[in-house]
Write an enzyme that holds these catalytic residues in place. Structure first.
Site, PDB file in Angstrom:
ATOM      1  N   GLY A 129       0.840  -1.192   0.000  1.00 39.11           N
ATOM      2  CA  GLY A 129       0.000   0.000   0.000  1.00 39.11           C
ATOM      3  C   GLY A 129       0.875   1.242   0.000  1.00 39.11           C
ATOM      4  N   GLN A 131       2.724  10.010   1.182  1.00 38.76           N
ATOM      5  CA  GLN A 131       4.030   9.356   1.234  1.00 38.76           C
ATOM      6  C   GLN A 131       4.900   9.699   0.031  1.00 38.76           C
ATOM      7  OE1 GLN A 131       2.068   5.370   2.242  1.00 38.76           O
ATOM      8  NE2 GLN A 131       4.110   5.206   3.151  1.00 38.76           N
ATOM      9  N   CYS A 157       5.855   0.164   7.375  1.00 37.07           N
ATOM     10  CA  CYS A 157       5.462   1.304   6.555  1.00 37.07           C
ATOM     11  C   CYS A 157       6.634   1.710   5.683  1.00 37.07           C
ATOM     12  CB  CYS A 157       5.045   2.465   7.461  1.00 37.07           C
ATOM     13  SG  CYS A 157       4.530   3.947   6.557  1.00 37.07           S
ATOM     14  N   LEU A 158       6.349   2.000   4.418  1.00 32.94           N
ATOM     15  CA  LEU A 158       7.416   2.398   3.500  1.00 32.94           C
ATOM     16  C   LEU A 158       8.033   3.735   3.904  1.00 32.94           C
ATOM     17  CD1 LEU A 158       5.821   1.283   0.103  1.00 32.94           C
ATOM     18  CD2 LEU A 158       7.368   0.023   1.624  1.00 32.94           C
ATOM     19  N   HIS A 179      -4.611   1.368   7.352  1.00 38.26           N
ATOM     20  CA  HIS A 179      -3.276   1.956   7.442  1.00 38.26           C
ATOM     21  C   HIS A 179      -3.142   3.108   6.435  1.00 38.26           C
ATOM     22  CE1 HIS A 179       1.252   1.469   7.912  1.00 38.26           C
ATOM     23  NE2 HIS A 179       1.171   2.147   6.783  1.00 38.26           N
ATOM     24  N   GLU A 180      -3.592   2.887   5.199  1.00 43.88           N
ATOM     25  CA  GLU A 180      -3.464   3.925   4.170  1.00 43.88           C
ATOM     26  C   GLU A 180      -4.389   5.107   4.457  1.00 43.88           C
ATOM     27  OE1 GLU A 180      -0.860   3.740   2.422  1.00 43.88           O
ATOM     28  OE2 GLU A 180      -0.533   1.645   2.946  1.00 43.88           O
ATOM     29  N   HIS A 230      -2.805   7.394   6.827  1.00 44.43           N
ATOM     30  CA  HIS A 230      -1.853   8.316   6.182  1.00 44.43           C
ATOM     31  C   HIS A 230      -2.562   9.553   5.660  1.00 44.43           C
ATOM     32  CE1 HIS A 230       2.077   6.470   6.209  1.00 44.43           C
ATOM     33  NE2 HIS A 230       1.593   5.318   5.772  1.00 44.43           N
TER      34      HIS A 230
END
Length: 183
Positions: A59, A64, A106-107, A148-149, A152
């Site tokens: 994701g 991000q 997380c990226l 999660h997304e 963000h």
């Protein structure tokens, strides 16, 4: 072009750089995507999918990659069986009372992981690339990923669901690793 077309275009696209915490845009609430934003959003999707697949991740939200707007991509499929989803202006409209703990990463916080408790299932409403309003019930890993997304898009990181002590430990370790990397 649909989700699968943009996902497929990632193979030849330049990956968009992923921001690492503590970039300010990661803590901002993204603005609603408007019709006039769609051309720019579509233009950036191949690079966004390329970044997510190369990371590798499942994701990626617009903040991000430095865009403070409410859209994200998700793909739990394997390389030979992609299942891309583009969520525009997503919102959770209901959630299960049953909670589930799952390890998250997380990226934007590379190599940092922790158990996060979230609802096991949610009903999400979003706009598709075709402009359709979609309501969908999801559970398991997909529910976790979508929550999660959406976090963000609200300026929330997965570490914000942890105790202050655990969050600070992770953020300090990330800062130390990033400093060593710049070294």
């Amino acid at each position: 072009m649909n989700e699968a077309d943009f996902s497929g275009a990632a193979a030849t696209a330049q990956a968009t750089p992923i921001l690492i915490a503590p970039q300010a845009v990661l803590r901002q609430k993204g603005r609603v995507v408007r019709p006039e934003d769609m051309a720019t959003l579509r233009e950036g999707l191949p690079g966004m999918f390329a970044a997510m697949y190369q990371a590798p991740g499942i994701g990626l939200a617009a903040p991000q990659i430095g865009i403070s707007m409410r859209y994200a991509i998700v793909d739990l499929g394997e390389e030979d069986a992609r299942e891309p989803i583009v969520l525009i202006n997503p919102e959770i409209i209901s959630e299960s009372e049953v909670l589930h703990s799952r390890e998250e990463g997380c990226l934007s916080l590379p190599n940092q992981y922790a158990e996060v408790v979230r609802p096991e299932a949610v009903r999400v409403r979003y706009t598709s690339l075709a402009g359709e309003q979609i309501e969908r019930d999801v559970d398991g890993l997909l529910a976790t990923c979508i929550q999660h997304e959406i976090d963000h898009l609200d300026g929330v990181l997965f570490v914000d669901h942890l105790s202050a002590l655990r969050r600070n430990m992770i953020l300090r370790r990330l800062a130390k690793e990033q400093k060593a990397k710049r070294g």
